[in-house]
Design a protein around this motif. Structure first.
Motif, PDB file in Angstrom:
ATOM      1  N   MET A   1     135.670  37.728  73.960  1.00  0.00           N
ATOM      2  CA  MET A   1     134.641  38.693  74.281  1.00  0.00           C
ATOM      3  C   MET A   1     135.145  39.626  75.370  1.00  0.00           C
ATOM      4  N   VAL A   2     134.906  40.880  75.202  1.00  0.00           N
ATOM      5  CA  VAL A   2     135.292  41.877  76.191  1.00  0.00           C
ATOM      6  C   VAL A   2     134.159  41.999  77.205  1.00  0.00           C
ATOM      7  N   THR A   3     134.509  41.886  78.472  1.00  0.00           N
ATOM      8  CA  THR A   3     133.517  42.065  79.525  1.00  0.00           C
ATOM      9  C   THR A   3     133.829  43.338  80.296  1.00  0.00           C
ATOM     10  N   ASP A   4     132.821  43.850  80.942  1.00  0.00           N
ATOM     11  CA  ASP A   4     132.943  45.047  81.756  1.00  0.00           C
ATOM     12  C   ASP A   4     132.744  44.644  83.213  1.00  0.00           C
ATOM     13  N   PRO A   5     133.777  44.706  84.034  1.00  0.00           N
ATOM     14  CA  PRO A   5     133.640  44.253  85.419  1.00  0.00           C
ATOM     15  C   PRO A   5     132.605  45.042  86.218  1.00  0.00           C
ATOM     16  N   ALA A   6     132.233  46.215  85.743  1.00  0.00           N
ATOM     17  CA  ALA A   6     131.230  46.996  86.459  1.00  0.00           C
ATOM     18  C   ALA A   6     129.812  46.473  86.223  1.00  0.00           C
ATOM     19  N   THR A   7     129.573  45.858  85.063  1.00  0.00           N
ATOM     20  CA  THR A   7     128.209  45.438  84.724  1.00  0.00           C
ATOM     21  C   THR A   7     128.059  43.956  84.406  1.00  0.00           C
ATOM     22  N   ASP A   8     129.163  43.229  84.265  1.00  0.00           N
ATOM     23  CA  ASP A   8     129.118  41.826  83.872  1.00  0.00           C
ATOM     24  C   ASP A   8     129.612  40.934  85.012  1.00  0.00           C
ATOM     25  N   LEU A   9     128.841  39.905  85.309  1.00  0.00           N
ATOM     26  CA  LEU A   9     129.254  38.870  86.249  1.00  0.00           C
ATOM     27  C   LEU A   9     129.622  37.648  85.421  1.00  0.00           C
ATOM     28  N   VAL A  10     130.785  37.060  85.678  1.00  0.00           N
ATOM     29  CA  VAL A  10     131.304  35.980  84.834  1.00  0.00           C
ATOM     30  C   VAL A  10     131.630  34.765  85.687  1.00  0.00           C
ATOM     31  N   LEU A  11     131.118  33.613  85.244  1.00  0.00           N
ATOM     32  CA  LEU A  11     131.437  32.335  85.879  1.00  0.00           C
ATOM     33  C   LEU A  11     131.980  31.409  84.797  1.00  0.00           C
ATOM     34  N   THR A  12     133.178  30.863  85.008  1.00  0.00           N
ATOM     35  CA  THR A  12     133.767  29.906  84.078  1.00  0.00           C
ATOM     36  C   THR A  12     134.116  28.644  84.843  1.00  0.00           C
ATOM     37  N   ARG A  13     133.733  27.508  84.275  1.00  0.00           N
ATOM     38  CA  ARG A  13     134.023  26.211  84.881  1.00  0.00           C
ATOM     39  C   ARG A  13     134.415  25.222  83.790  1.00  0.00           C
ATOM     40  N   THR A  14     135.228  24.261  84.138  1.00  0.00           N
ATOM     41  CA  THR A  14     135.453  23.113  83.263  1.00  0.00           C
ATOM     42  C   THR A  14     134.544  22.003  83.769  1.00  0.00           C
ATOM     43  N   LEU A  15     133.629  21.574  82.915  1.00  0.00           N
ATOM     44  CA  LEU A  15     132.664  20.541  83.273  1.00  0.00           C
ATOM     45  C   LEU A  15     133.116  19.199  82.704  1.00  0.00           C
ATOM     46  N   ASN A  16     133.011  18.170  83.494  1.00  0.00           N
ATOM     47  CA  ASN A  16     133.402  16.828  83.066  1.00  0.00           C
ATOM     48  C   ASN A  16     132.246  16.150  82.331  1.00  0.00           C
TER      49      ASN A  16
ATOM     50  N   GLY B   1     136.176  14.769  76.454  1.00  0.00           N
ATOM     51  CA  GLY B   1     134.979  14.642  77.271  1.00  0.00           C
ATOM     52  C   GLY B   1     134.723  15.761  78.251  1.00  0.00           C
ATOM     53  N   THR B   2     135.417  16.885  78.116  1.00  0.00           N
ATOM     54  CA  THR B   2     135.192  18.009  79.030  1.00  0.00           C
ATOM     55  C   THR B   2     134.828  19.265  78.238  1.00  0.00           C
ATOM     56  N   THR B   3     134.196  20.185  78.939  1.00  0.00           N
ATOM     57  CA  THR B   3     133.700  21.408  78.325  1.00  0.00           C
ATOM     58  C   THR B   3     134.073  22.609  79.169  1.00  0.00           C
ATOM     59  N   THR B   4     134.614  23.641  78.534  1.00  0.00           N
ATOM     60  CA  THR B   4     134.766  24.924  79.217  1.00  0.00           C
ATOM     61  C   THR B   4     133.431  25.644  79.059  1.00  0.00           C
ATOM     62  N   TYR B   5     132.823  25.907  80.189  1.00  0.00           N
ATOM     63  CA  TYR B   5     131.478  26.484  80.268  1.00  0.00           C
ATOM     64  C   TYR B   5     131.628  27.880  80.866  1.00  0.00           C
ATOM     65  N   THR B   6     131.214  28.887  80.131  1.00  0.00           N
ATOM     66  CA  THR B   6     131.272  30.262  80.634  1.00  0.00           C
ATOM     67  C   THR B   6     129.888  30.872  80.571  1.00  0.00           C
ATOM     68  N   ALA B   7     129.453  31.424  81.688  1.00  0.00           N
ATOM     69  CA  ALA B   7     128.172  32.112  81.774  1.00  0.00           C
ATOM     70  C   ALA B   7     128.438  33.556  82.186  1.00  0.00           C
ATOM     71  N   ILE B   8     127.960  34.466  81.373  1.00  0.00           N
ATOM     72  CA  ILE B   8     128.095  35.892  81.657  1.00  0.00           C
ATOM     73  C   ILE B   8     126.696  36.466  81.864  1.00  0.00           C
ATOM     74  N   ALA B   9     126.501  37.127  82.966  1.00  0.00           N
ATOM     75  CA  ALA B   9     125.255  37.847  83.222  1.00  0.00           C
ATOM     76  C   ALA B   9     125.572  39.336  83.039  1.00  0.00           C
ATOM     77  N   ARG B  10     125.035  39.894  81.981  1.00  0.00           N
ATOM     78  CA  ARG B  10     125.298  41.293  81.630  1.00  0.00           C
ATOM     79  C   ARG B  10     124.115  42.151  82.087  1.00  0.00           C
ATOM     80  N   HIS B  11     124.435  43.219  82.808  1.00  0.00           N
ATOM     81  CA  HIS B  11     123.397  44.071  83.405  1.00  0.00           C
ATOM     82  C   HIS B  11     123.432  45.478  82.825  1.00  0.00           C
ATOM     83  N   ARG B  12     122.332  46.186  82.981  1.00  0.00           N
ATOM     84  CA  ARG B  12     122.201  47.536  82.405  1.00  0.00           C
ATOM     85  C   ARG B  12     122.941  48.599  83.200  1.00  0.00           C
TER      86      ARG B  12
END
Length: 157
Positions: free
Chosen positions: A1-16, A112-123
Motif C-alpha cells: 500500500m502506498v502511503t502519503d507521509p503528509a496525510t497518513d500516520l503509520v504504526l507497525t509492530r510485531t505482536l507476540n 505465533g506472531t503477527t505484523t500489525y500495521t495501523a494507518i490513520a489516513r487524514h483529509r
C-alpha cells in the motif's frame, strides 16, 4: 500500500500473538473494552457489524466525559484487513466533521506472531498533524501493547 507521509500516520509492530487471535480481538465487541483505548480511559459501549457498510461504533470515557465515535467499515478481508472510517455512520450518513479513515492489516510474522500495521489516513496535512500532536504514536503504540497483552491472555485460555 502506498502511503502519503503528509496525510497518513503509520504504526507497525510485531505482536507476540497469533494473527487469528489479534483478528478476534479487533472484530468481537466483547474484546475491545479490554485494550482499544489507552488505560485508564475506558470503552463503555461497542457495536460491531462486521461487513462493508456495517457499523463500528464505540463510546470512550475519558476523564469523566463520554465521547461517542460512530463509523462504518469500508472493507473487511477476513483475518487480514479492516478499513473503517468516521466519515460516515451506518446507512452512509455523512459525518459533519470527519476525523480519519483507519486501515489495519494483520500478517503472519512467524510462529505465533503477527505484523500489525495501523494507518490513520487524514483529509489534509493539517488534520494529520493535529492527530500526531494529540499523541497518535504514543496512544496507538500503547493500544498495540495492550492488544498484545490481552491477546496473550486469551491464548492461555
Amino acid at each position: 500500500m502506498v502511503t502519503d507521509p503528509a496525510t497518513d500516520l503509520v504504526l507497525t509492530r510485531t505482536l507476540n500473538a497469533p494473527r487469528a487471535l489479534i483478528w478476534e480481538c479487533w472484530t468481537r465487541p466483547e474484546h475491545l473494552p479490554h485494550w482499544f483505548i489507552p488505560k485508564p480511559h475506558k470503552i463503555t459501549a461497542c457495536e460491531i457489524d462486521l461487513r462493508p457498510g456495517g457499523r463500528f461504533n464505540t463510546t470512550f470515557e475519558v476523564e469523566g466525559s463520554e465521547m461517542p465515535n460512530h463509523g462504518v467499515y469500508l472493507e473487511v478481508i477476513d483475518g487480514r484487513r479492516l478499513v473503517f472510517t468516521d466519515s460516515y455512520s451506518e446507512g452512509w450518513k455523512p459525518a459533519p466533521d470527519p476525523f480519519m479513515t483507519a486501515i489495519v492489516t494483520f500478517e503472519d510474522a512467524g510462529e505465533g506472531t503477527t505484523t500489525y500495521t495501523a494507518i490513520a489516513r487524514h483529509r489534509s496535512p493539517e488534520a494529520a498533524k493535529s492527530h500526531e500532536d494529540m499523541g497518535f504514536f504514543d496512544g496507538w503504540g500503547t493500544v498495540a501493547t495492550q492488544l498484545e497483552a490481552y491477546a496473550q491472555g486469551l491464548g492461555a485460555r
